[in-house]
Scaffold this motif. Structure first.
Motif, short mmCIF file in Angstrom:
data_model
loop_
_atom_site.label_atom_id
_atom_site.label_comp_id
_atom_site.label_asym_id
_atom_site.label_seq_id
_atom_site.Cartn_x
_atom_site.Cartn_y
_atom_site.Cartn_z
N ALA A 8 2.61 -3.96 -2.15
CA ALA A 8 1.51 -4.77 -1.61
C ALA A 8 0.42 -3.82 -1.13
O ALA A 8 0.68 -2.91 -0.34
N THR A 9 -0.78 -4.03 -1.65
CA THR A 9 -1.93 -3.27 -1.17
C THR A 9 -2.91 -4.26 -0.56
O THR A 9 -3.07 -5.37 -1.06
N TYR A 10 -3.51 -3.84 0.49
CA TYR A 10 -4.44 -4.70 1.23
C TYR A 10 -5.86 -4.29 0.89
O TYR A 10 -6.26 -3.17 1.17
N ARG A 88 -4.92 -9.44 -0.42
CA ARG A 88 -3.89 -8.50 -0.83
C ARG A 88 -3.66 -8.57 -2.33
O ARG A 88 -3.99 -9.54 -2.97
#
Length: 96
Positions: A8-10, A88
């Motif tokens: 998960a990248t924000y 995200r």
């Protein structure tokens, strides 16, 4: 069966309070579903088109386990708490 990784990248955090509430629910929900947190926080460095925002990496025993964790009721409650608090990019990828 290959392990799987939830990445998960924000892209942005719009509501830190909503993100905190999400974290209170999501962490225990994902751990109860078999997830093991490998990394969580800001990158040491971001290359190429990388964004210097929060990253979370969770290991699961299989892609099916990770998908079931995401789609399960406990994690869905966490997503409701997050609402529009963050933009995200969440991916589940099988290990080699």
């Amino acid at each position: 069966m290959a392990k799987a990784y939830w990445v998960a990248t924000y892209r942005s955090i719009n509501d830190p309070a909503a993100l905190a509430e999400y974290g209170k629910l999501a962490g225990p929900a994902l751990q109860a579903a078999g997830g093991r947190f490998v990394a969580r926080g800001l990158p040491a460095v971001a290359y190429e088109a990388g964004v210097n925002e929060r990253v979370v990496l969770i290991e699961f025993d299989s892609a099916q386990q990770a998908i079931a964790a995401h789609d399960g009721p406990a994690y869905q409650e966490a997503l409701k708490a997050l609402g529009s608090g963050a933009e995200r990019d969440v991916r589940i990828v099988e290990g080699l």
